[in-house]
Structure formats: C-alpha cells, structure tokens
Scaffold this motif. Structure first.
Motif, mmCIF file in Angstrom:
data_model
loop_
_atom_site.group_PDB
_atom_site.id
_atom_site.type_symbol
_atom_site.label_atom_id
_atom_site.label_comp_id
_atom_site.label_asym_id
_atom_site.label_seq_id
_atom_site.Cartn_x
_atom_site.Cartn_y
_atom_site.Cartn_z
ATOM 1 N N TYR A 21 12.697 -0.609 -5.057
ATOM 2 C CA TYR A 21 12.818 -1.175 -3.715
ATOM 3 C C TYR A 21 12.541 -2.679 -3.736
ATOM 4 O O TYR A 21 13.198 -3.457 -3.054
ATOM 5 N N THR B 90 -0.191 2.608 10.755
ATOM 6 C CA THR B 90 0.816 2.367 11.791
ATOM 7 C C THR B 90 0.949 3.559 12.745
ATOM 8 O O THR B 90 1.641 3.470 13.752
ATOM 9 N N ASN C 124 15.921 1.855 4.103
ATOM 10 C CA ASN C 124 15.280 0.552 4.289
ATOM 11 C C ASN C 124 14.132 0.365 3.292
ATOM 12 O O ASN C 124 13.110 1.036 3.380
ATOM 13 N N PRO C 125 14.333 -0.553 2.325
ATOM 14 C CA PRO C 125 13.332 -0.709 1.272
ATOM 15 C C PRO C 125 12.093 -1.497 1.708
ATOM 16 O O PRO C 125 11.182 -1.708 0.924
ATOM 17 N N VAL C 126 12.037 -1.924 2.971
ATOM 18 C CA VAL C 126 11.093 -2.974 3.350
ATOM 19 C C VAL C 126 9.628 -2.541 3.361
ATOM 20 O O VAL C 126 8.737 -3.353 3.199
ATOM 21 N N PHE C 127 9.373 -1.243 3.531
ATOM 22 C CA PHE C 127 7.969 -0.820 3.415
ATOM 23 C C PHE C 127 7.801 0.242 2.331
ATOM 24 O O PHE C 127 6.748 0.838 2.204
ATOM 25 N N ALA C 128 8.872 0.491 1.567
ATOM 26 C CA ALA C 128 8.823 1.550 0.575
ATOM 27 C C ALA C 128 8.027 1.144 -0.659
ATOM 28 O O ALA C 128 7.929 -0.030 -0.987
ATOM 29 N N SER C 129 7.467 2.122 -1.323
ATOM 30 C CA SER C 129 6.698 1.886 -2.533
ATOM 31 C C SER C 129 7.573 2.122 -3.755
ATOM 32 O O SER C 129 8.185 3.177 -3.887
ATOM 33 N N LEU D 280 12.948 7.209 6.484
ATOM 34 C CA LEU D 280 13.441 5.838 6.685
ATOM 35 C C LEU D 280 13.558 5.054 5.382
ATOM 36 O O LEU D 280 14.415 4.185 5.243
ATOM 37 N N ILE E 111 2.585 6.166 12.300
ATOM 38 C CA ILE E 111 3.943 6.710 12.248
ATOM 39 C C ILE E 111 3.914 7.881 11.261
ATOM 40 O O ILE E 111 3.391 7.740 10.156
ATOM 41 N N ARG F 139 8.569 10.837 8.762
ATOM 42 C CA ARG F 139 9.521 9.873 9.328
ATOM 43 C C ARG F 139 9.653 8.657 8.397
ATOM 44 O O ARG F 139 10.755 8.190 8.125
ATOM 45 N N LEU F 140 8.510 8.172 7.902
ATOM 46 C CA LEU F 140 8.543 7.028 6.981
ATOM 47 C C LEU F 140 9.348 7.374 5.728
ATOM 48 O O LEU F 140 10.191 6.597 5.285
ATOM 49 N N MET G 249 0.840 -1.190 0.000
ATOM 50 C CA MET G 249 0.000 0.000 0.000
ATOM 51 C C MET G 249 0.873 1.236 0.000
ATOM 52 O O MET G 249 2.052 1.167 0.335
ATOM 53 N N ILE H 226 0.202 3.553 4.928
ATOM 54 C CA ILE H 226 0.962 2.887 5.992
ATOM 55 C C ILE H 226 1.107 3.841 7.182
ATOM 56 O O ILE H 226 0.977 3.445 8.333
#
Lengths: 292, 321
Positions: A214, A191, A205-210, A201, A193, A197-198, A182, A187
């Motif tokens: 990534y 979350t 860190n590609p782990v929640f990036a769109s 980050l 957050i 900040r997201l 999403m 997110i």
C-alpha cells in the motif's frame, strides 16, 4: 529458507554487504561511542568493493538506560547516534568529489519512537528532527542514501529512520514486513469505525491500510525487492541510479517530494497533487505583487 | 470572510480559530488564503469513512504581509479532527512552506540578494495531534515533505512556530514545531511527540498518568519547554501579543534569527545529547528534577505562578551554541 528478517539485522548485514566487511562503530577515522545507544548498529562495510556507511538498528538489543527502548524502538540516544554516524560519514568524505561520496545504507526494522515520559521531558522531538536533518545534509553533500525495509517500518520510527532517503526499498509482506502508522485494529478503535468496514475499504483505498504494497501505491516506497537474496543486487543497482540521476542534474527525481509525484502516478495520492496544483495557480497570480 | 482585524488583536490566541490567527498575525487586510473554504477541497478519505468534512479540511494557509515581508502562514484548526494532518490539509501545509522558499528564490533571482527587511517568512500556528489516522499513511508522508522543506528553508527563510491553542503541537507535529528557528508560546502551548493517553496505553499508568493534568502541563507545557530552551518567547495570550513578538523578529538578519535553532548541525546533536546523558545519569523522573538541575529552587511554584513572575525568576538551560 528465510521467512523473516525481523530481529535479524546481523543476518541482513551479512546478506547485503561484502563478506565479513562490517566494522561496527567505525566510520572513516571516527570511532563512535560503543556504549551509546546499544540498539543502533552503525559502522562501515564494503558493498561490491566500495566503502559505505551502514545505519541499522538491531531490535534484539535494548537500551539499559531507557526502559521503553527495546525491541527495535528508537529513543533519544538512538536518534543522536544515527545523526553522529551521518556527520562522521560526511566528514570522512569531505575531500572527495560530490559524485564519489560513499553511500549510506539504512536497514529498517523499527516499530516506532520511544513513547516514554523521560522522552517527553527531554525531547524525543529534537532527536528525531536531528536525524532527519542529518539525512538531508548527507544528501546535499552527495551521498546516496538508500532505505531498505527489512522488517518493521512504523510511524515515527519510519519517519526518522528511512522516509527521507533518496530511494526506499522494501521486502514484501511474505517476509513479515510491517509498514504503517498503526495497525488497522487500532485505527478502528480510535476512529470508532468497525474493523470489518475498514478491511473492506482497504481493498480500494491504500491510505490507511497496513502493508508495504500500500505504501508502494502511495509513493511511500520506490521499489519492492521480491526476496531477501535480491537485496544486495537491488541496493547496488539503486546506488548507481541515484548517482546517475544526480550527475545528470536530475536530483529532483529522488527523495520524498518526488515520491509524492510517484504516489499520484500510481493512483494512491491523487488529491495531494490536485491541491498543490490549485495552490500554485493562486500563488502565481499574486507572485508579482509579492516581489514588488 | 469578513473579519475585523482590530478586534482580533485583543482576542485570546487560545480561543481563536485557525483563520482568525492567520488573519490577525499579518498586517491588516493583507492575508490572502490559498485553497480556502470556497474551493471546497475536502478530504476524500473522511468522506468514504462517513465522517464529517470541512471545506478547508481543517487548515488555513495563505500569504500576508508584515511590513515588507511576504509572510506565508499555515494555521491549524484543532477543533476539526484534532487538527490532524491528512492528504489534503497536509499538502496545503507542506506546499505553502515550499512557496516561502520559492518566493525567496524568485526574490534572489530578481534582486540578486534578499534584503533583511524583505525576506519571506514562514509561520506555522500549531493546533494538531499529528497524523490524521483516518488517512494515516498520507499523513505520515506529508510530515516528511514538511521536514525536508523546513530543512531547505534553513538560513534563507525564517521559520517561526507558534503554540498556544487548544491541542498543542503533538505527534509528528511536535518535531515539525521544534525544527523552527524561533518558537513562540503562550502559557497554553504544549509540545510533545507522544501524547499522555498514548504513553499510558502503550507503557502503563506507572509511566504516565494521563488523567493527571498537572503532570501533563509540567511535562509538555510551554514553561518546561521555556526552561529547556525549546520555547524562545513565552508571552501573554492574545493574537496581538503574538503579532508584536513576530514583528520584533522579522527584520533581524537571518544569522541572528537562526541562533535559536534547536536542531540541524553536528554541534547541536552534541549539545542535545548532553541533556539526554544528563537525564539518564541523574535518573530524572519528573520535569521538576531537570528544572532544579538548571538552578530553579522553587520548582513546586513554577507551574502556578503568574507569567511575569515566572519570567523574572526562571533559570534556563544555558545554550552553548
């Protein structure tokens, strides 16, 4: 000059396959039901002189029977029609040797599975699972399965329509591709957050990036295709690579588990490998006892 | 950890933690946990976001025995971030499934054949909303890893899904659940792809009112799924009852266990598609409409009647395969 292929599946088919060779709803001797799942565009086409199956979705066609199936969303009929197309492909080549099975090319432009009430009553779950298992059946039979992200590859839509392919290719974000579960904005809401900040980050860190780039780092995508004009040549090359690897008995260098290893090599998913390694050590210790 | 196995048998499955469920469904004192809390492998991504972490990352995985069967158990903890799957707990889940397959192959290598009374079993106790959004991309990818492994388990290792905890099996875990050979549920079991809140948010309150508890239960709940044939055993709410149901299945030949599969063949595609076509043709608006089609007359009473009565009067979708 092409800016995006979102909603332009017909154009993508024209660009990738041999001129005017696409026959919709025909695979081998099977004629698929044209009334079923209008958003699904499946059939056969020639790729560099070789017949293959095309499994695309056309986001400009809604499904009149299901109100939430529009704009590329894949519903139940869509998942089952894709499955039918795969089983028709396996059937069409049942007498061919394993290394001569026709390729299956997925063209991906979907924002997700249908979030509707009727889908929950009847079971969108089983639709998407069926399609995923069909793809695995095709891979086992020897068909090279290539996923090509031409537009959106989002969440459950990507899970069923693409993620289990032997190889996944994608156009970069310059062409409007969207690859994620999403958007970061959603997110942030869920979350709690802050978005700033997201976004900060995401840089490390590609782990929640769109974004496709990534997913590339995470091993969710094998190869980026620089521009739409390169899709045809890259797909032809990738089909050959898949066949060569299978022929050399290196089929384990294809598919979703292999991409997990790629994700560790590219630095996007290191912890996954660490967890697997540790579990495997513990397992090896007790294995003799399990086999007693 | 010290857990009294006997006490677990009568404990509510719904109220039990992931670890209690894992310990309780296998034989007494046989459960060996992989990468347990002592290893402290937490989610690096939750940490970076300043969120709370758990030493087991919200999942208990390991292997125990039921009679002569090595039983690989994956048990999700809904109380931690909704049981959702990310990089670490996702790897624990997917790889433990893989180990069930590896054990089958090792057994075959050693003995030439895998006898019915010894074959490895894979059990998932679901309590999850699907992808953990804090690490969404890794969560998505682990679901595909699980699905490929479940596909590999077919006709080799029985895969049994349990639902009946606080969260249910939602999001991508919904189809991971229904890819099982056998699905066992208590009356708290829920299986779905899109949760009520998400449907309301994405489509609107006229499509789904997420505050309507009765609507949620009759749409995603175990009774409706039992009528459809997605849930195979609807049972009482204790860990012991789940265990007893599993014990009665494990020795059966694989060919018999896989008869209740819901997906995985061209024939099942056609059978499932028939239900989709029927729902469209009859313009189904509510689960009750479908229950009626399958011969249930007392549809308003179904959600509330005692389970024994429900099981004695219910009419289910006839399976052709």
């Amino acid at each position: 000059m092409i800016t995006t292929l979102i909603g332009k599946t017909e154009e993508a088919i024209q660009m990738i396959f041999d001129k005017d060779s696409f026959q919709e709803n025909i695979i081998g001797t099977t004629h698929l039901d044209a009334e079923l799942a209008p958003p699904v565009m499946v059939g056969q086409a020639m790729l560099d002189g070789e017949i293959c199956s095309v499994l695309a979705n056309n986001s400009r066609r809604p499904n009149p029977r299901f109100r939430v199936v529009y704009s590329g969303i894949l519903g139940m009929e869509e998942a089952y029609k894709f499955s039918q197309a795969i089983y028709a492909t396996i059937d069409a080549d049942k007498d061919r040797p394993k290394d001569k099975k026709r390729p299956i090319i997925l063209l991906i432009d979907t924002p997700g599975n249908s979030p509707g009430k009727i889908e929950e009553i009847v079971g969108m779950t089983k639709g998407t699972a069926s399609y995923q298992f069909a793809i695995e059946d095709a891979r086992l039979a020897g068909h090279p399965v290539i996923g090509m992200i031409i537009g959106r590859a989002v969440s459950g839509g990507f899970l069923c329509h693409g993620l289990l392919s032997d190889r996944i290719l994608a156009l970069p974000k310059e062409y409007g591709t969207i690859v994620h579960v999403m958007p970061t904005t959603s997110i942030a809401v869920i979350t709690k957050i802050p978005l700033e900040r997201l976004n900060e980050l995401v840089k490390t860190n590609p782990v929640f990036a769109s974004g496709a780039e990534y997913f590339y780092d995470l091993g969710g995508i094998d190869e980026m295709v620089k521009k739409p004009e390169d899709m045809r040549a890259t797909i032809i090359k990738t089909v050959k690579e898949v066949r060569d690897l299978r022929k050399q008995g290196k089929g384990d260098q294809l598919g979703i588990w292999h991409r997990g290893e790629i994700g560790a090599q590219r630095g996007g998913r290191k912890k996954r490998m660490e967890a697997i390694k540790k579990i495997d050590e513990e397992y090896q210790k007790i294995l003799p006892e399990l086999l007693k | 950890m010290r857990i009294n196995w006997e006490d677990l048998q009568s404990k509510s499955f719904y109220q039990a933690t992931a670890r209690e469920r894992a310990y309780g469904i296998v034989d007494k004192d046989t459960f060996k946990e992989f990468l347990g809390p002592r290893d402290k492998m937490t989610s690096p991504h939750l940490l970076i976001l300043g969120e709370a972490v758990e030493f087991d990352d919200g999942i208990t995985v390991g292997v125990g025995m039921i009679k002569k069967h090595p039983v690989f158990v994956i048990s999700q903890e809904g109380k931690f971030v909704g049981g959702a799957l990310g990089e670490v707990n996702g790897a624990k889940m997917a790889y433990t499934m893989k180990l069930a397959l590896k054990t089958y192959e090792k057994m075959k290598e050693k003995y030439g054949t895998v006898p019915d009374d010894r074959k490895p079993i894979c059990i998932v106790s679901f309590d999850s909303g699907g992808v953990r959004l804090h690490e969404a991309n890794a969560g998505l990818l682990m679901h595909s890893e699980s699905m490929e492994t479940i596909w590999e388990l077919q006709n080799k290792v029985p895969y049994i899904a349990l639902t009946g905890s606080t969260i249910g099996a939602y999001g991508a875990q919904g189809f991971v659940c229904l890819s099982a050979d056998v699905v066992i549920a208590n009356d708290f079991g829920r299986i779905g792809l899109t949760g009520p809140e998400v449907i309301q948010q994405e489509v609107g309150k006229d499509e789904f009112d997420a505050s309507d508890r009765a609507l949620i239960w009759r749409t995603m709940g175990a009774r409706s799924k039992y009528i459809l044939g997605d849930v195979d055993y609807l049972i009482k709410d204790s860990i012991g009852t789940f265990r007893d149901t599993i014990i009665n299945i494990v020795d059966q030949p694989m060919s018999k266990i896989s008869k209740t599969r819901k997906v995985g063949s061209p024939q099942l595609v056609e059978e499932n598609l028939e239900v989709v076509k029927l729902a469209a043709e009859k313009k189904i608006k509510d689960s009750k409409d479908l229950w009626k089609i399958y011969g249930n007359t007392n549809v308003d009473e179904i959600p509330e009647m005692p389970q024994d009565k429900f099981l004695s009067v219910v009419k289910r979708r006839p399976r052709r395969i």
